[in-house]
Design an enzyme around this catalytic site. Structure first.
Site, PDB file in Angstrom:
ATOM      1  N   LYS A 171      -1.034  -9.727  11.069  1.00  0.00           N
ATOM      2  CA  LYS A 171      -0.041  -9.531  10.849  1.00  0.00           C
ATOM      3  C   LYS A 171       1.039  -8.480   9.853  1.00  0.00           C
ATOM      4  CE  LYS A 171       2.217 -12.487  13.875  1.00  0.00           C
ATOM      5  NZ  LYS A 171       0.668 -12.920  13.726  1.00  0.00           N
ATOM      6  N   GLU A 188       0.110  12.691  -3.289  1.00  0.00           N
ATOM      7  CA  GLU A 188      -0.958  11.716  -4.171  1.00  0.00           C
ATOM      8  C   GLU A 188      -0.585  10.717  -3.921  1.00  0.00           C
ATOM      9  OE1 GLU A 188      -1.691  13.136  -8.915  1.00  0.00           O
ATOM     10  OE2 GLU A 188       0.279  13.510  -8.173  1.00  0.00           O
ATOM     11  N   HIS A 214     -17.013  24.960   2.047  1.00  0.00           N
ATOM     12  CA  HIS A 214     -16.887  24.088   0.566  1.00  0.00           C
ATOM     13  C   HIS A 214     -16.464  24.278  -0.445  1.00  0.00           C
ATOM     14  CE1 HIS A 214     -20.712  23.933   3.015  1.00  0.00           C
ATOM     15  NE2 HIS A 214     -20.737  25.698   3.591  1.00  0.00           N
ATOM     16  N   ASN A 273       1.255 -18.905  21.461  1.00  0.00           N
ATOM     17  CA  ASN A 273       0.583 -18.482  20.865  1.00  0.00           C
ATOM     18  C   ASN A 273       0.819 -17.103  22.361  1.00  0.00           C
ATOM     19  OD1 ASN A 273      -0.921 -19.847  19.604  1.00  0.00           O
ATOM     20  ND2 ASN A 273      -2.609 -20.814  21.066  1.00  0.00           N
ATOM     21  N   SER A 330       6.755  14.718 -15.894  1.00  0.00           N
ATOM     22  CA  SER A 330       5.569  13.704 -16.887  1.00  0.00           C
ATOM     23  C   SER A 330       6.019  12.887 -18.334  1.00  0.00           C
ATOM     24  CB  SER A 330       4.601  14.218 -17.751  1.00  0.00           C
ATOM     25  OG  SER A 330       4.066  14.054 -19.449  1.00  0.00           O
ATOM     26  N   ASN A 366       4.586  17.316 -11.149  1.00  0.00           N
ATOM     27  CA  ASN A 366       3.626  17.073 -10.406  1.00  0.00           C
ATOM     28  C   ASN A 366       4.205  16.444  -9.351  1.00  0.00           C
ATOM     29  OD1 ASN A 366       1.807  16.156 -13.111  1.00  0.00           O
ATOM     30  ND2 ASN A 366       3.457  14.737 -14.037  1.00  0.00           N
ATOM     31  N   LYS A 374       5.541  19.699 -17.689  1.00  0.00           N
ATOM     32  CA  LYS A 374       4.671  19.452 -16.077  1.00  0.00           C
ATOM     33  C   LYS A 374       5.389  18.823 -15.022  1.00  0.00           C
ATOM     34  CE  LYS A 374       0.492  17.548 -16.650  1.00  0.00           C
ATOM     35  NZ  LYS A 374      -0.851  17.503 -15.761  1.00  0.00           N
TER      36      LYS A 374
HETATM   37  N1  ARG Z   1       2.268 -17.675  13.420  1.00  0.00           N
HETATM   38  C1  ARG Z   1       1.440 -17.302  14.472  1.00  0.00           C
HETATM   39  C2  ARG Z   1       0.496 -16.819  13.821  1.00  0.00           C
HETATM   40  O1  ARG Z   1       1.436 -15.706  13.872  1.00  0.00           O
HETATM   41  C3  ARG Z   1       2.144 -18.369  15.088  1.00  0.00           C
HETATM   42  C4  ARG Z   1       0.800 -18.791  16.354  1.00  0.00           C
HETATM   43  C5  ARG Z   1       0.475 -19.735  16.417  1.00  0.00           C
HETATM   44  N2  ARG Z   1      -0.387 -20.401  17.277  1.00  0.00           N
HETATM   45  C6  ARG Z   1      -0.704 -22.071  16.801  1.00  0.00           C
HETATM   46  N3  ARG Z   1      -1.255 -22.082  17.814  1.00  0.00           N
HETATM   47  N4  ARG Z   1      -0.877 -22.556  15.687  1.00  0.00           N
HETATM   48  O2  ARG Z   1      -0.134 -16.590  15.039  1.00  0.00           O
END
Ligand code: ARG
Length: 477
Positions: free
Chosen positions: A324, A289, A155, A109, A276, A284, A282
């Site tokens: 992530k 975009e 506008h 953690n 195109s 583009n 064309k």
């Molecule tokens: N892969 C986990 C994450 O990205 C890492 C932390 C995991 N911790 C846990 N108590 N399972 O959050």
């Protein structure tokens, strides 16, 4: 193989492994994880949990793992779930018992919170550099187009005369604020969560100030629960990145519009356009975009992480692993978008004559016509009304304000004189708007100069806290 030995008798189902493993995407964090582990090794060595010699052995092995990863010699496995456990597993395979000591006084953690902050710091710097490059590109364009007269719009209706330099410089102001927003996000996140462990720290005498300073944070985080629960920094960065994308998207919209046949204000280079498959004529503006389209991904990521976090009780929950992909994707999308956009701007042509021609219809000098009367003592509201009638007449007669003869002008107000034509010429309209921030050559030159000064000062700041310099420092100490 079952990683969580002891508590479990049965093997995890393949379904579960597939579902909860994050190694496919969090392997991007390998270098940050290794650097964080080196600092942690030094922290537990400092606390007397491992010896100096053991600490050196761990650091050297981690450094070799890093080289092997970079040489493509390591294959990660979903069995070990994420980058943290993959690296710990490889370390233990290589140095045996000692490898198992590394995780003392640490949890994934605080480990993941640390890794993502180290990653975020580097990426903020990369994106800030791209924003500086963008400002520089815009400044160069502005410098070359100080007398490229064009209509402005409200506008999407023609409004008042400006120059291309003035128009394009509006965007450099936006990117400057984006830059400062990211800088602020950096400062707010720059506190080290290492030592918070699962959520309540540990009973070991870990000096959190020591590891924090090794990793060049301002100081350790103040509350161990908050240290592992906080994802504000990710939300804040994606929010700042969403604003970058919103700005890029507006700019894209104009590039697309201005490069269309009917506008023809600019022409994109072949390098940054596409054709195109059926229509041979064309050309583009796909780059613009795509950038406009990709803004949706980043806004989506912002909503996704906000929603993920809003109901999670303190402290860590596996929900938080969902931060992530949203984060990586936002970073990578913004990096790619800025890079391509800069290339597109650097190679596009700006059509001076078409821009000037476009000033010729739309009565964009009407405000100046009214101001002419105001200068002669007529209250603005009355002048506005007189000019409104003149514009009505011009539309009926299908002429421009410059085409109307002096006798006709005089029939609307005897204050009109021959100098009216000079007063409403596009050059005069721009030249007279010489107030701070306005479109006149001097005003825009001033803002170009200010921005160049900003870019130069920012460029000379050294960002010592990049992962490579920390790595070298930790390996030497
Ligand atoms: N892969 C986990 C994450 O990205 C890492 C932390 C995991 N911790 C846990 N108590 N399972 O959050």
């Amino acid at each position: 193989m079952q990683y969580f030995s002891g508590r479990f008798k049965d093997k995890a189902s393949d379904l579960m492994l597939d579902f909860h493993s994050s190694i496919m995407f969090d392997q991007r964090l390998y270098k940050y994880d290794i650097v964080g582990s080196m600092a942690h090794a030094m922290g537990i060595s400092n606390a007397g949990i491992i010896s100096d010699k053991e600490c050196t052995e761990i650091k050297n092995a981690l450094s070799e793992i890093l080289n092997d990863i970079e040489n493509g010699e390591i294959e990660f496995s979903i069995t070990y779930e994420d980058i943290h456990m993959n690296i710990e597993h490889i370390l233990t395979q290589r140095i045996g018992e000692l490898g198992k000591k590394l995780h003392t006084a640490r949890s994934r953690n605080d480990q993941v919170a640390l890794d993502i902050k180290l990653y975020a710091r580097d990426k903020i710097v990369d994106i800030k550099n791209l924003l500086l490059q963008m400002m520089k590109t815009i400044n160069t364009i502005a410098d070359g187009t100080l007398d490229y007269y064009m209509p402005s719009f409200t506008h999407l209706q023609k409004a008042q005369p400006i120059t291309f330099a003035h128009y394009v410089s509006a965007y450099s102001q936006m990117f400057k604020r984006d830059y400062l927003r990211l800088e602020n996000a950096y400062d707010l996140l720059n506190y080290c969560p290492l030592g918070a462990a699962a959520l309540a720290g540990s009973t070991y005498k870990i000096d959190r100030y020591y590891t924090s300073s090794l990793l060049e944070f301002d100081s350790p985080t103040e509350n161990t629960i908050d240290s592992v629960s906080d994802r504000d920094h990710i939300i804040e960065i994606i929010s700042a990145l969403s604003i970058v994308m919103m700005h890029l998207s507006r700019f894209s919209e104009e590039i697309i519009l201005f490069s269309s046949t009917d506008f023809g204000y600019i022409e994109l280079s072949d390098e940054f356009s596409t054709g195109s498959s059926i229509m041979p004529q064309k050309k583009n503006p796909d780059a613009a975009e795509l950038v406009r389209g990709k803004s949706g991904r980043v806004f989506g990521s912002l909503m996704s992480i906000l929603t993920t976090m809003k109901g999670t009780p303190l402290a860590y929950n596996k929900d938080m692993q969902e931060d992530k992909e949203a984060f990586f994707d936002s970073i990578e999308t913004v990096e790619a978008s800025l890079t391509v956009f800069i290339g597109m701007l650097e190679t596009m042509q700006i059509k001076k004559d078409t821009l000037l021609k476009s000033c010729g219809n739309g009565f964009i000098n009407s405000t100046d016509l009214a101001d002419y009367l105001v200068a002669k003592g007529i209250p603005f509201r009355d002048a506005y009304k007189i000019v409104g009638s003149i514009v009505y007449y011009a539309i009926e007669e299908n002429v421009t304000l410059e085409d109307i003869d002096i006798e006709t002008y005089k029939s609307y107000s005897n204050l009109f004189d021959k100098d009216i034509y000079k007063a409403i010429s596009i050059e005069t309209c721009v030249k007279n708007r010489s107030l701070f921030g306005g479109p006149s050559k001097e005003s825009v030159e001033g803002s170009i100069k200010n921005l160049n000064h900003f870019i130069k000062t920012e460029n000379t700041k050294t960002y010592k806290s990049d992962v490579n310099s920390i790595l070298n420092k930790l390996l030497k100490s």
